[in-house]
Scaffold this active site. Structure first.
Site, PDB file in Angstrom:
ATOM      1  N   TYR A  21       0.832  -1.210   0.000  1.00  0.00           N
ATOM      2  CA  TYR A  21       0.000   0.000   0.000  1.00  0.00           C
ATOM      3  C   TYR A  21       0.862   1.253   0.000  1.00  0.00           C
ATOM      4  CZ  TYR A  21      -3.114  -3.690   1.534  1.00  0.00           C
ATOM      5  OH  TYR A  21      -3.801  -4.861   1.635  1.00  0.00           O
ATOM      6  N   TYR A 149     -13.608  -6.138   4.276  1.00  0.00           N
ATOM      7  CA  TYR A 149     -12.304  -6.369   3.624  1.00  0.00           C
ATOM      8  C   TYR A 149     -12.074  -7.867   3.518  1.00  0.00           C
ATOM      9  CZ  TYR A 149      -7.397  -6.687   2.569  1.00  0.00           C
ATOM     10  OH  TYR A 149      -6.202  -6.999   1.956  1.00  0.00           O
ATOM     11  N   ASP A 250     -15.559 -15.016   6.723  1.00  0.00           N
ATOM     12  CA  ASP A 250     -14.126 -14.763   6.577  1.00  0.00           C
ATOM     13  C   ASP A 250     -13.573 -14.448   7.963  1.00  0.00           C
ATOM     14  OD1 ASP A 250     -11.623 -13.714   6.219  1.00  0.00           O
ATOM     15  OD2 ASP A 250     -12.166 -12.344   4.601  1.00  0.00           O
ATOM     16  N   LYS A 279      -3.983 -15.758   8.543  1.00  0.00           N
ATOM     17  CA  LYS A 279      -3.273 -14.883   9.477  1.00  0.00           C
ATOM     18  C   LYS A 279      -2.682 -15.617  10.693  1.00  0.00           C
ATOM     19  CE  LYS A 279      -4.401 -10.339   8.000  1.00  0.00           C
ATOM     20  NZ  LYS A 279      -5.592  -9.857   7.325  1.00  0.00           N
TER      21      LYS A 279
HETATM   22  C1  LIG Z   1      -5.883 -10.031   5.870  1.00  0.00           C
HETATM   23  C2  LIG Z   1      -7.229 -10.471   5.462  1.00  0.00           C
HETATM   24  C3  LIG Z   1      -7.456 -11.135   4.240  1.00  0.00           C
HETATM   25  C4  LIG Z   1      -6.341 -11.367   3.246  1.00  0.00           C
HETATM   26  O1  LIG Z   1      -5.342 -12.186   3.734  1.00  0.00           O
HETATM   27  P1  LIG Z   1      -3.881 -12.160   3.049  1.00  0.00           P
HETATM   28  O2  LIG Z   1      -3.144 -13.253   3.732  1.00  0.00           O
HETATM   29  O3  LIG Z   1      -3.332 -10.796   3.307  1.00  0.00           O
HETATM   30  O4  LIG Z   1      -4.079 -12.409   1.603  1.00  0.00           O
HETATM   31  C5  LIG Z   1      -8.735 -11.533   3.951  1.00  0.00           C
HETATM   32  N1  LIG Z   1      -9.753 -11.317   4.801  1.00  0.00           N
HETATM   33  C6  LIG Z   1      -9.584 -10.698   5.987  1.00  0.00           C
HETATM   34  C7  LIG Z   1     -10.746 -10.501   6.904  1.00  0.00           C
HETATM   35  C8  LIG Z   1      -8.324 -10.234   6.354  1.00  0.00           C
HETATM   36  O5  LIG Z   1      -8.144  -9.593   7.517  1.00  0.00           O
END
Ligand SMILES: *Cc1c(COP(=O)(O)O)cnc(C)c1O
Length: 429
Positions: A21, A149, A250, A279
């Site tokens: 970014y 996101y 997610d 993550k």
């Molecule tokens: C960070 C994140 C992603 C993307 O994960 P990356 O490993 O950076 O590709 C997708 N969804 C959520 C909610 C996130 O916090």
């Protein structure tokens, strides 16, 4: 190993590297780090920073953790990687067993991938291929929430908030999905039926072309650090069932304890059809993600015309990453982690409370081991980032948000130092 002095590193970085970014040619210099241990980042000039970010939600056990180091070393002696097409191995099997055991009962099948964004791509693809397989090929669209996101690849980007998700730049190439308003019912409050009117209207009109609803349960992370009522998810599950639409959670940011539950969906007791994890999955050691689904999805796709699910990353189920994930989850579950998160929540709440009195602050909120100061105006990163480093802490704000999600191993004294720095910086910008 070369000259890793502060200036050399910064100059070489500036010449050759593009940061996330960021502009390649007009960004503040990156801060050189030579090591990390516990809750500290060791800088190239000898200073230590207290880490308030867990390296973007990941490093829940802190850095250089002996148990995780051992897991990597042990696995390295066995094999670092083998292809996953036609082969399997203990780390993948153990991790899949753990994940299916810890997540809601219906989620029985694990698809591994290499990053959160890819886990989201896989989830979207599963939803679309499922409907194709069961004879409803028109169901290809998603419903996502404003302020959401879900990652930076094209499929994931298309379900991110259209404003903060850069849709204006890529609008012509992104698939067009439907967006519902972000929930306004706050975490801990009930969610009145009125919250569901817009999304119900959307489903009423378009459900024949809608494959799935995708949301981050309870915490909208990078799209605004918003905490919303768990009851919203109960309503959402009912809507999905009524309109024959799949539900995707997610939990890439919220998974593994961050919100006070092992998974944020537990606040609502709601079971999705598809779940994305990433993550903190490996405790911040390596890149690994997983997409879990129920038998309806896996059997529906497998019985369908294609029979196979059409995805397969080269580094799928990387043994080093899977072994580390197993060690990280076992380490988490071996401790009274709920008490730790409750303690961190109290520390963050009391530490950030003084920010409520500041003129430039719009809101202060905490949930689990997440603390957020929302300002009235976006911060100037060029000015603010050095202010944090001078105070010996690593906090990386974005937009109007100055926030922290410390490693779970951070003690109360360190949280007090971290939050005091946040309040002090906000008071002085
Ligand atoms: C960070 C994140 C992603 C993307 O994960 P990356 O490993 O950076 O590709 C997708 N969804 C959520 C909610 C996130 O916090």
């Amino acid at each position: 190993m070369g000259d890793w002095s502060w200036n050399t590193l910064q100059a070489a970085d500036r010449a050759a590297i593009w940061h996330p970014y960021a502009s390649a040619t007009n960004s503040p210099d990156a801060v050189p780090v030579l090591g990390a241990a516990g809750v500290h980042l060791q800088l190239a000039d000898g200073r230590r920073l207290l880490d308030g970010m867990s390296s973007w939600w990941c490093a829940i056990h802190g850095y250089n953790n002996p148990a995780l180091n051992r897991a990597v070393r042990d696995q390295l002696g066995q094999m670092s990687h083998v292809m996953f097409g036609g082969l399997t191995h203990p780390p993948a099997v153990k991790l899949a067993q753990l994940l299916t055991k810890l997540t809601p009962a219906g989620l029985n099948r694990v698809f591994f991938s290499d990053s959160g964004s890819v886990a989201v791509e896989v989830a979207l693809k599963m939803a679309i291929q499922y409907w194709y397989s069961v004879g409803k090929p028109a169901k290809q669209k998603m419903v996502a929430l404003r302020s959401g996101y879900h990652g930076d690849t094209f499929g994931a980007m298309a379900v991110c908030d259209p404003d903060t998700g850069m849709h204006h730049l890529f609008g012509d190439v992104l698939p067009k999905h439907f967006f519902a308003p972000a929930p306004t019912c706050r975490f801990g409050d009930p969610c009145p039926d009125s919250e569901m009117i817009a999304i119900t209207d959307l489903l009423t009109e378009h459900h024949r072309e809608i494959a799935a609803i995708i949301v981050e349960p309870v915490v909208q992370g990078a799209g605004g650090m918003r905490f919303y009522s768990a009851q919203y998810l109960v309503h959402l599950r009912a809507l999905c069932d009524a309109f024959d639409v799949l539900l995707i959670f997610d939990e890439i940011a919220t998974g593994f304890g961050r919100t006070g539950k092992l998974f944020a969906l537990e606040h609502a007791g709601v079971e999705p059809d598809i779940l994305c994890l990433g993550k903190a999955l490996t405790g911040g050691y390596m890149t690994l993600a997983a997409t879990l689904c129920n038998d309806r999805i896996s059997e529906g796709i497998s019985r369908g015309e294609a029979g196979a699910f059409m995805h397969g990353p080269t580094f799928m189920a990387n043994p080093l990453a899977c072994a580390t994930a197993v060690a990280s989850i076992e380490l988490l579950l071996s401790q009274p982690w709920q008490r730790t998160i409750a303690r961190l929540h109290n520390d963050l709440e009391s530490g950030l409370a003084p920010a409520r009195g500041l003129d430039n602050v719009a809101d202060v909120r905490t949930l689990g081991a997440i603390g957020v100061i929302e300002l009235k105006k976006a911060v100037d990163m060029r000015k603010v980032q050095p202010m944090f480093v001078e105070r010996g802490v690593w906090v990386r704000p974005f937009g109007k948000l100055v926030y922290a999600m410390p490693p779970f191993v951070m003690g109360s004294d360190d949280v007090a130092t971290l939050t005091a720095a946040m309040v002090d910086v906000v008071a002085n910008i």
